[in-house]
Design a protein around this motif. Structure first.
Motif, PDB file in Angstrom:
ATOM      1  N   VAL A  34       0.762  -1.117   0.029  1.00 29.81           N
ATOM      2  CA  VAL A  34       0.130  -0.015   0.021  1.00 29.81           C
ATOM      3  C   VAL A  34       0.973   1.267   0.006  1.00 29.81           C
ATOM      4  O   VAL A  34       1.766   1.299   0.903  1.00 29.81           O
ATOM      5  CB  VAL A  34      -1.030   0.102   1.156  1.00 29.81           C
ATOM      6  CG1 VAL A  34      -1.917   1.211   1.288  1.00 29.81           C
ATOM      7  CG2 VAL A  34      -1.870  -1.266   1.252  1.00 29.81           C
ATOM      8  N   PRO A  35       0.784   2.236  -0.977  1.00 25.24           N
ATOM      9  CA  PRO A  35       1.577   3.472  -1.016  1.00 25.24           C
ATOM     10  C   PRO A  35       1.308   4.260   0.490  1.00 25.24           C
ATOM     11  O   PRO A  35       0.365   3.915   0.920  1.00 25.24           O
ATOM     12  CB  PRO A  35       0.890   4.209  -2.142  1.00 25.24           C
ATOM     13  CG  PRO A  35      -0.369   3.798  -2.254  1.00 25.24           C
ATOM     14  CD  PRO A  35      -0.500   2.380  -1.901  1.00 25.24           C
ATOM     15  N   ASP A  36       2.032   5.050   0.653  1.00 26.25           N
ATOM     16  CA  ASP A  36       2.172   6.003   1.737  1.00 26.25           C
ATOM     17  C   ASP A  36       0.795   6.679   1.564  1.00 26.25           C
ATOM     18  O   ASP A  36       0.363   7.202   0.798  1.00 26.25           O
ATOM     19  CB  ASP A  36       3.280   6.858   1.717  1.00 26.25           C
ATOM     20  CG  ASP A  36       3.321   7.749   3.117  1.00 26.25           C
ATOM     21  OD1 ASP A  36       2.679   7.383   4.322  1.00 26.25           O
ATOM     22  OD2 ASP A  36       3.950   8.642   3.365  1.00 26.25           O
ATOM     23  N   LEU A  37       0.077   6.825   2.982  1.00 24.16           N
ATOM     24  CA  LEU A  37      -1.220   7.319   3.032  1.00 24.16           C
ATOM     25  C   LEU A  37      -1.282   8.569   3.860  1.00 24.16           C
ATOM     26  O   LEU A  37      -2.175   9.123   4.254  1.00 24.16           O
ATOM     27  CB  LEU A  37      -2.199   6.419   3.732  1.00 24.16           C
ATOM     28  CG  LEU A  37      -2.575   5.158   2.793  1.00 24.16           C
ATOM     29  CD1 LEU A  37      -3.466   4.202   3.573  1.00 24.16           C
ATOM     30  CD2 LEU A  37      -2.863   5.523   1.384  1.00 24.16           C
ATOM     31  N   SER A  38      -0.015   9.074   4.171  1.00 28.46           N
ATOM     32  CA  SER A  38       0.157  10.275   5.067  1.00 28.46           C
ATOM     33  C   SER A  38      -0.462  11.669   4.451  1.00 28.46           C
ATOM     34  O   SER A  38      -0.658  12.422   5.186  1.00 28.46           O
ATOM     35  CB  SER A  38       1.754  10.563   5.258  1.00 28.46           C
ATOM     36  OG  SER A  38       2.524   9.465   5.902  1.00 28.46           O
ATOM     37  N   ARG A  39      -0.744  11.730   3.138  1.00 34.15           N
ATOM     38  CA  ARG A  39      -1.193  12.923   2.753  1.00 34.15           C
ATOM     39  C   ARG A  39      -2.877  13.090   3.000  1.00 34.15           C
ATOM     40  O   ARG A  39      -3.255  14.004   3.015  1.00 34.15           O
ATOM     41  CB  ARG A  39      -1.182  13.044   0.948  1.00 34.15           C
ATOM     42  CG  ARG A  39      -1.780  11.792   0.285  1.00 34.15           C
ATOM     43  CD  ARG A  39      -1.412  11.655  -1.140  1.00 34.15           C
ATOM     44  NE  ARG A  39      -1.958  10.344  -1.776  1.00 34.15           N
ATOM     45  CZ  ARG A  39      -2.837  10.389  -2.666  1.00 34.15           C
ATOM     46  NH1 ARG A  39      -3.218  11.704  -3.066  1.00 34.15           N
ATOM     47  NH2 ARG A  39      -3.328   9.409  -3.380  1.00 34.15           N
ATOM     48  N   PHE A  40      -3.342  11.766   3.491  1.00 30.36           N
ATOM     49  CA  PHE A  40      -4.711  12.099   3.912  1.00 30.36           C
ATOM     50  C   PHE A  40      -4.598  12.267   5.268  1.00 30.36           C
ATOM     51  O   PHE A  40      -4.902  11.189   6.268  1.00 30.36           O
ATOM     52  CB  PHE A  40      -5.356  10.568   3.541  1.00 30.36           C
ATOM     53  CG  PHE A  40      -5.251  10.482   2.136  1.00 30.36           C
ATOM     54  CD1 PHE A  40      -5.813  11.388   1.142  1.00 30.36           C
ATOM     55  CD2 PHE A  40      -4.850   8.903   1.468  1.00 30.36           C
ATOM     56  CE1 PHE A  40      -6.043  11.003  -0.216  1.00 30.36           C
ATOM     57  CE2 PHE A  40      -4.842   8.841   0.326  1.00 30.36           C
ATOM     58  CZ  PHE A  40      -5.306   9.698  -0.634  1.00 30.36           C
ATOM     59  N   ARG A  41      -4.368  13.175   5.784  1.00 30.31           N
ATOM     60  CA  ARG A  41      -4.414  13.745   7.217  1.00 30.31           C
ATOM     61  C   ARG A  41      -5.572  13.575   8.092  1.00 30.31           C
ATOM     62  O   ARG A  41      -5.512  13.225   9.420  1.00 30.31           O
ATOM     63  CB  ARG A  41      -3.973  15.233   7.570  1.00 30.31           C
ATOM     64  CG  ARG A  41      -2.440  15.457   6.533  1.00 30.31           C
ATOM     65  CD  ARG A  41      -1.385  14.836   7.349  1.00 30.31           C
ATOM     66  NE  ARG A  41      -0.035  14.830   6.765  1.00 30.31           N
ATOM     67  CZ  ARG A  41       0.653  15.778   7.278  1.00 30.31           C
ATOM     68  NH1 ARG A  41       0.679  16.449   8.220  1.00 30.31           N
ATOM     69  NH2 ARG A  41       2.043  15.879   6.805  1.00 30.31           N
ATOM     70  N   LEU A  42      -6.594  13.577   7.423  1.00 30.14           N
ATOM     71  CA  LEU A  42      -8.136  13.389   8.318  1.00 30.14           C
ATOM     72  C   LEU A  42      -8.456  12.033   8.206  1.00 30.14           C
ATOM     73  O   LEU A  42      -9.598  11.979   8.416  1.00 30.14           O
ATOM     74  CB  LEU A  42      -9.017  14.512   7.647  1.00 30.14           C
ATOM     75  CG  LEU A  42      -8.583  15.893   7.996  1.00 30.14           C
ATOM     76  CD1 LEU A  42      -9.845  16.838   7.492  1.00 30.14           C
ATOM     77  CD2 LEU A  42      -8.144  16.071   9.525  1.00 30.14           C
ATOM     78  N   LEU A  43      -7.710  10.940   7.533  1.00 27.49           N
ATOM     79  CA  LEU A  43      -8.309  10.019   7.318  1.00 27.49           C
ATOM     80  C   LEU A  43      -8.586   9.014   8.798  1.00 27.49           C
ATOM     81  O   LEU A  43      -7.680   8.926   9.454  1.00 27.49           O
ATOM     82  CB  LEU A  43      -7.212   8.972   6.537  1.00 27.49           C
ATOM     83  CG  LEU A  43      -7.473   7.540   6.425  1.00 27.49           C
ATOM     84  CD1 LEU A  43      -8.860   7.458   5.359  1.00 27.49           C
ATOM     85  CD2 LEU A  43      -6.361   6.725   5.661  1.00 27.49           C
TER      86      LEU A  43
END
Length: 263
Positions: A34-43
């Motif tokens: 799974v790619p880095d999901l850090s860009r979705f800060r409100l996940l």
């Protein structure tokens, strides 16, 4: 492949920016990575169940995560990958390959908001005392492996992992300090031998060099021994009112003092 699925999900749900993404459903997609999901800060809600994921290294900055579904994957170790997700209240790790029970509970120990946890269908489930271990190290969990954690289980876990404190608490309930868990001392032991062993225990150390009683236990014991309140008062039933004093010819009896002690 995973990146394309994520873009498909965001478009399907009408998210315009990464900051709008609060949930992603990526379950049953055959994903190995799974790619880095850090860009979705409100996940907050993430489904990755029933894939082929072996490492959780894509949630570095998702501190708002509340529900995480990783069940049905190929996870062998989660050390260093989840402990920062302190907002989690639901975590599904069942049906994986986790083998180290101590390492797993250590990773989850800081999740004070965790309420629902699934770890069944992992090799670690076969460890003796598995359920008590999880209940002791993760006291906030209320539903473990689809079963409610009962008060009895909490008490059993406390006794199992805190035998010395359990002995102190039980012995204080009977007004004395014992050296072992209640019921384990032989019945035929003289009071003199008990007092001697008590003095020896309170003033010496164990064979490994540690204090037999912790400082907290000593304070608790001393407080219990000294916490006696004494009240002295008149027996007002025998104190005449002014009208009786004037009407009675004989002298009145000296009022008695009543003394009551409370522990």
């Amino acid at each position: 492949m995973a990146a394309m699925i994520i873009e498909e999900q965001t478009q399907k749900r009408g998210y315009k920016t990464d900051g709008d993404v609060s949930e992603l459903y990526l379950g049953r997609r055959g994903l190995k990575e799974v790619p880095d999901l850090s860009r979705f800060r409100l996940l907050k809600y993430l489904w990755l169940n029933h894939n082929k994921i072996s490492k959780v290294n894509f949630l570095g900055n998702n501190f708002r995560m509340a529900e995480l579904y990783l069940n049905g994957n190929k996870l062998c170790d989660i050390t260093g990958s989840l402990k920062h997700l302190t907002s989690l209240h639901t975590l599904m790790l069942n049906d994986n390959r986790l083998t180290d029970l101590q390492a797993t509970v250590k990773e989850l120990k800081g999740m004070t908001n965790l309420r629902v946890l699934n770890l069944f269908q992992n090799p670690l489930e076969q460890d003796p005392g598995y359920r008590h271990c999880v209940i002791h190290h993760l006291p906030s969990v209320q539903l473990l492996d689809r079963e409610h954690v009962t008060q009895k289980e909490k008490e059993e876990a406390f006794q199992l992992y805190n035998p010395h404190r359990t002995a102190v608490i039980q012995s204080l309930g009977f007004g004395r300090r014992t050296d072992s868990v209640l019921g384990s001392r032989p019945a035929a032991q003289s009071s003199t031998a008990h007092r001697s062993s008590k003095r020896h225990h309170d003033t010496t150390s164990n064979s490994d060099g540690t204090d037999a009683m912790t400082l907290e236990d000593k304070v608790l014991l001393r407080g219990y021994q000294r916490s006696i309140m004494q009240f002295t008062m008149f027996d007002w039933n025998k104190i005449p009112v002014s009208r009786l004093k004037r009407s009675e010819e004989k002298s009145m009896e000296t009022p008695q003092l009543l003394t009551v002690e409370f522990r």
